[in-house]
Design an enzyme around this catalytic site. Structure first.
Site, PDB file in Angstrom:
ATOM      1  N   ASP A 148      12.458   1.267 -19.431  1.00  0.00           N
ATOM      2  CA  ASP A 148      13.440   0.355 -20.019  1.00  0.00           C
ATOM      3  C   ASP A 148      12.849  -1.041 -20.182  1.00  0.00           C
ATOM      4  OD1 ASP A 148      16.189  -0.548 -20.740  1.00  0.00           O
ATOM      5  OD2 ASP A 148      16.050  -1.618 -18.841  1.00  0.00           O
ATOM      6  N   GLU A 178      13.432   6.675 -22.238  1.00  0.00           N
ATOM      7  CA  GLU A 178      12.894   5.539 -21.483  1.00  0.00           C
ATOM      8  C   GLU A 178      11.929   6.011 -20.403  1.00  0.00           C
ATOM      9  OE1 GLU A 178      16.542   2.316 -21.924  1.00  0.00           O
ATOM     10  OE2 GLU A 178      16.461   3.593 -20.143  1.00  0.00           O
TER      11      GLU A 178
END
Length: 237
Positions: free
Chosen positions: A62, A133
């Site tokens: 992320d 992610e």
């Protein structure tokens, strides 16, 4: 730790990832539910044989995604911080990550528990976004930032060149305008309601202290608020 299936390794390579340590990629593709039904989890519990799930790599990926996209936006645009933040939030959102994951066929390679798979977990936006992610996190661990950034730019090319995050709801735009100009937050008030329930008309006034106010009328409160915010920006923005 299970080995990476050959078809999954081939898929990762075809997608543009460089795989050396299979363990980190297995981790990136493992949902927490997998351990509840895997034989090693039933036999040993959360011990040495317990397969790690993707959460830690998702956390890392992320941040790598955010930095990569922020760097691209900085180099591609002369917009102010508010507009850049708006596009960034849209481009790194869970929905966008899930869309990218789905487009490259990630669903077929996620390790899920039996119940989670039967419940449609392989096509869940939440799970797909998280795994996307995590894959970026795995790439960072294996290959570093530059290679992972280039992978983001390749996978996100259509999104980066598109309109994601460029349009903005007037209420959001007004709130950002107020924050950017160090003003109080907008306040909305219904000042008139007319007509029968099936054809009601709402007049809403939005005001910002020490700046001014604007009004609008529509057939719903939310639409009147949107139009009032737009009118305010046109007059004072």
């Amino acid at each position: 730790m299970n080995e990476l299936p050959s078809e999954t390794r081939d898929w990762l390579t075809a997608t543009g990832f460089t795989v050396r340590n299979e363990e980190v990629w297995v981790e990136a593709l493992t949902h927490g539910s997998f351990n509840s039904t895997a034989p090693n989890a039933r036999s040993h519990g959360k011990g040495a044989d317990y397969d790690a799930d993707y959460q830690r790599l998702e956390f890392l990926g992320d941040r790598v995604l955010g930095l990569s996209v922020a760097s691209w936006l900085f180099g591609d645009s002369t917009g102010q911080e508010g507009k850049l933040s708006q596009r960034l939030n849209a481009l790194v959102s869970g929905a966008t990550c899930a869309r990218i994951a789905r487009s490259i066929g990630t669903s077929d390679h996620i390790r899920l528990g039996k119940q989670a798979r039967e419940d449609g977990g392989a096509d869940s936006d939440n799970i797909l976004g998280d795994v996307m992610e995590a894959l970026l996190g795995a790439s960072f661990v294996e290959n570093g930032y530059d290679i992972t950034r280039d992978c983001v730019y390749r996978l996100w090319a259509g999104q980066l060149d598109g309109d994601a995050g460029k349009s903005k709801h007037p209420k959001s735009a007004l709130q950002e305008w107020a924050a950017g100009n160090k003003r109080a937050m907008p306040e909305y008030a219904i000042i008139e309601r007319s007509g029968p329930d099936h054809a009601a008309r709402f007049t809403v006034e939005v005001s910002i202290h020490s700046v001014g106010a604007a009004k609008a009328t529509a057939t719903s409160k939310s639409e009147a608020e949107k139009l009032a915010a737009r009118a305010f920006l046109e007059e004072f923005g």
